[in-house]
Design an enzyme around this catalytic site. Structure first.
Site, short mmCIF file in Angstrom:
data_model
loop_
_atom_site.label_atom_id
_atom_site.label_comp_id
_atom_site.label_asym_id
_atom_site.label_seq_id
_atom_site.Cartn_x
_atom_site.Cartn_y
_atom_site.Cartn_z
N ASP A 479 0.83 -1.20 0.00
CA ASP A 479 0.00 0.00 0.00
C ASP A 479 0.87 1.26 0.00
O ASP A 479 2.07 1.20 0.30
CB ASP A 479 -0.90 -0.04 1.25
N ASP A 549 -10.66 1.94 -3.15
CA ASP A 549 -11.24 1.62 -1.84
C ASP A 549 -12.75 1.58 -1.93
O ASP A 549 -13.42 1.13 -1.01
CB ASP A 549 -10.82 2.67 -0.81
C1 GLA Z 1 -5.73 1.93 2.24
C2 GLA Z 1 -6.09 0.76 1.36
C3 GLA Z 1 -7.13 -0.09 2.04
C4 GLA Z 1 -6.61 -0.56 3.38
C5 GLA Z 1 -6.19 0.63 4.23
C6 GLA Z 1 -5.49 0.18 5.49
O1 GLA Z 1 -6.77 2.83 2.34
O2 GLA Z 1 -6.52 1.18 0.11
O3 GLA Z 1 -7.50 -1.18 1.24
O4 GLA Z 1 -5.54 -1.44 3.17
O5 GLA Z 1 -5.30 1.49 3.52
O6 GLA Z 1 -5.06 1.24 6.25
#
Ligand code: GLA
Length: 743
Positions: A479, A549
């Site tokens: 990420d 997301d």
């Molecule tokens: C980001 C990612 C999510 C998740 C969060 C965790 O927003 O896109 O899928 O992994 O971080 O903090």
């Protein structure tokens, strides 16, 4: 033969079954662009394509005795500024004298069988026999600087890749201020510019605008390719549709700051450029050093936008995604993020994993919160050591327990980040990107690590590999949740800060390269606050990307529709999540969520223990369906049918290469009162002289009928037909599976 060269006239013709790309050396030794488009038979001489005429008196010309020869009015291949062309150049160098005038003259060519890697950068690859590469060398004799332009044409693709490199053979350092990866002058500007724009939670929405006089551009100066603009620009003729007409596209194989622009001049020619964003870029090239600009994939289609898409998908499937992952099934995933957020322990995770396994899920991903003291997003990034309070047996024990259940195990990292409240920050405050004279800005309570420093990359390599080995990780979600502010690295010194952004990305690539070459069996999924760095550079290392997301079924139609323009659908991370949806608070049926998620890397982002028995049975059936079709989803040709940006519906389909089977997704967002009586969906890519069965029914339909008249959609509720209606209400969806008779 893929490359024809006329050595006498210095003409180069790259061609295969579908495209031609032709350029030559002009009378002043620089390169002129002659043609790019649908395949032409090779001819002995194409120079008449480059005929030029006396421009207006206001133009400047190169030679005293040829007033017609102005760089302003010819199509060029890799233009410089300052020698009669007043459009933006492909290259700008600052020489020791302070001058920025350059002149690169043709010095020779080389043809390679296959394709070489670009040092330190991701790129497409090809073995001998699959592609040919033409390398043109140009020299600025005054300064002893060599410019090399690389063109790779593939046997079976209508994409050609390009990149440029610079070698300083002189005695003095020079500063590279601009080095675009591609510049292309097209003879007219009768195009719509198509690009993919968005924001967190609504990435890669399709945008279109007519090319106008002047410069139109998309870009990122965030240190990542960004949610806001994907490094992709297409041009289509005004009447081009998904399945008909001409289109070109330019896709940057890079994950950092970029600029993609079209400059339409006063003669209505269009200059397309794409490359590292020149803003804040300045690279000191010392004598004996070389600099490589990243690769661009340019594609031509006369079969509409779907033609572009299919070329790109095939190229990336066979020549960009790591060979080990090209043909491998992608596991059905469950990720605990939306199920637990930071609130979990080993027991809770095991309960989710066991239930998921029973439903058919193949890989469990433990998301954020397993390390340091991370109970919310304010701490611990950088402290990649298991939190013993949550997981007393360590990641190792949890992974073992899950793998013993017969599932694979994956782990979340955010390797480029550091929390202010972390042991790492206490030990290495100098590892943070910040301007020492100002306080750093925040983003999600975190700062970005300085990946221009080797010791930072080494530390992350050691931390991540230790978990790959000890917990036998099958998968990593990498990420990256914030963009770079106060871009500055103390390690670079005062005069080299212009190298910062590119060196940062080179550091990221270095870590990816080291991990993926040492552990090729680990499946990486890239992520950046959802889809904030979904690009071809990432795809080279991480064969799938968390697309957004936003897992809302309706929003996903747009996100996946836009992403599908460029990225193979089996690289698009798409999961079914809980309702009300956590990003939009919208509630859609489990069916609608599944029907949207099938067209990607399928998975779940919820706690299956909270489901009713009926819902569990439905999930089980969804997973069976996905597994049945995932080879088709991976290998098939993808067609967009109805755009959610233009209507209340969306539709797409995947057809196997031999046209023996197809999977179709159709979605209607809001119900229509008193709808049309007969509704059909026109399909594409089928065998027009064969018949097909739909969802195994006895009735056979002609491929031509399904494409011309369309597939009859189930009857919609109209207020009085309750005994006949098969669908109604908002967020309707259907998935149809077609099999060819005798296929
Ligand atoms: C980001 C990612 C999510 C998740 C969060 C965790 O927003 O896109 O899928 O992994 O971080 O903090």
């Amino acid at each position: 033969m893929l490359i024809f060269i006329n050595e006498e006239l210095n003409q180069f013709h790259l061609t295969n079954k579908t495209v031609s790309y032709i350029f030559h050396v002009m009378k002043n030794g620089e390169l002129g662009q002659l043609y790019y488009g649908k395949r032409l038979e090779n001819q002995a001489d194409f120079s008449h394509f480059g005929a030029y005429h006396i421009p207006t008196a206001a133009s400047c010309h190169v030679e005293k005795d040829d007033p017609a020869f102005s760089l302003e009015t010819v199509c060029q291949e890799y233009p410089v500024y300052g020698t009669t062309d007043f459009r933006e150049p492909a290259i700008s160098l600052r020489h020791p004298s302070g001058s920025s005038v350059s002149k690169f003259e043709y010095a020779g060519y080389e043809v390679l069988d296959g394709k070489e890697r670009i040092p330190g950068l991701p790129s497409t690859f090809a073995n001998a026999g699959e592609a040919s590469t033409l390398v043109i060398t140009l020299i600025d004799n005054l300064r002893d600087i060599k410019l090399k332009l690389y063109y790779t044409i593939f046997e079976n693709s209508s994409s050609i890749t390009r990149h440029a490199s610079l070698e300083n053979d002189g005695e003095h350092p020079i500063d590279i201020e601009r080095l675009m990866s591609l510049s292309l002058d097209l003879n007219d500007h009768d195009f719509m510019m198509v690009h993919l724009a968005g924001a967190w939670s609504r990435e890669r929405h399709v945008k279109e605008r007519k090319l106008q006089t002047g410069i139109q551009s998309i870009s990122s100066i965030r240190g990542a390719s960004s949610h806001q603009h994907n490094p992709f620009l297409a041009l289509k003729r005004p009447h081009t549709t998904e399945n008909n007409g001409e289109a070109y596209s330019f896709h940057f194989v890079y994950s950092g700051n970029f600029l993609a622009q079209a400059e339409v001049d006063h003669y209505n020619t269009a200059r397309i450029q794409i490359g590292i964003h020149p803003f804040q870029f300045n690279w000191r090239l010392n004598p004996g050093e070389a600099f490589h600009a990243p690769e661009v994939v340019m594609t031509y289609s006369d079969l509409g936008l779907n033609g572009l898409t299919q070329s790109l998908h095939t190229l990336y499937r066979e020549h960009l995604i790591a060979p080990v992952w090209q043909k491998r099934q992608r596991p059905v995933v469950i990720n605990n993020w939306e199920a637990t957020y930071f609130d979990f322990n080993a027991e809770k995770i095991l309960v989710i994993a066991r239930q998921a396994k029973e439903l058919g899920v193949e890989l469990f991903v433990l998301d954020d919160g397993w390390f340091g003291k991370r109970n919310d997003d304010t701490t611990s990034l950088g402290d990649w050591f298991t939190d013993p309070d949550k997981l007393p047996g360590g990641i190792e024990a949890l992974s073992r327990a899950i793998q013993n259940e017969g599932m694979q195990f994956g782990l979340w990292f955010e390797p480029e980040m550091i929390s202010e409240e972390s042991d790492l920050y206490e030990k290495h405050p100098d590892w943070v990107i910040y301007d020492p004279e100002r306080p750093p800005s925040y983003g999600r309570n975190q700062w970005v690590l300085d990946y221009t420093r080797e010791e930072v990359v080494d530390y992350l390599y050691e931390r991540i590999s230790s978990f790959i080995r000890s917990a036998k990780l099958n998968y990593i979600k990498w990420d990256m949740n914030r963009n770079i502010t106060e871009a500055y690295s103390a390690s670079l010194g005062q005069d080299r800060q212009g190298e910062f952004f590119h060196r940062y990305i080179l550091g990221v690539y270095d870590l990816y390269e080291r991990l993926t070459s040492k552990y090729p069996e680990v499946l990486f999924e890239s992520c950046a606050g959802g889809g904030g760095r979904f690009d071809a550079g990432m795809l080279y290392y991480a064969p799938q990307a968390w697309a957004s997301d936003d897992t809302d079924a309706v929003e996903r139609l747009k996100i996946q529709y836009g992403s599908s323009f460029v990225y193979p659908i089996y690289s698009i991370g798409s999961h079914v999540s809980d309702i009300p949806n956590h990003q939009t608070l919208r509630s859609t049926s489990l069916k609608a969520r599944g029907d949207a998620a099938y067209f990607g890397t399928f998975g779940y982002e919820l706690d299956p223990n909270k489901m009713t028995d009926e819902e569990k049975a439905e999930v089980k059936a969804q997973i069976v369906t996905y597994k049945l079709h995932r080879t088709l989803i991976r290998h098939g040709d993808f067609y967009r049918l109805i755009s959610p940006f233009e209507s209340n519906e969306a539709a797409w389909m995947v057809v196997s290469k031999n046209r023996a089977e197809a999977l179709i997704g159709w979605y209607k967002i809001l119900a229509t009162p008193n709808p049309k009586k007969i509704q059909t969906l026109k399909l594409a890519g089928l065998d027009s002289v064969s018949t097909y069965q739909v969802n195994g029914s006895d009735q056979a339909f002609g491929g031509d009928e399904l494409m011309q008249r369309g597939l009859a959609l189930p009857v919609e509720y109209n207020g009085v037909n309750q005994h006949q209606a098969e669908r109604g209400g908002d967020f309707q969806s259907y998935v149809f599976y077609l099999t060819k008779n005798g296929g």
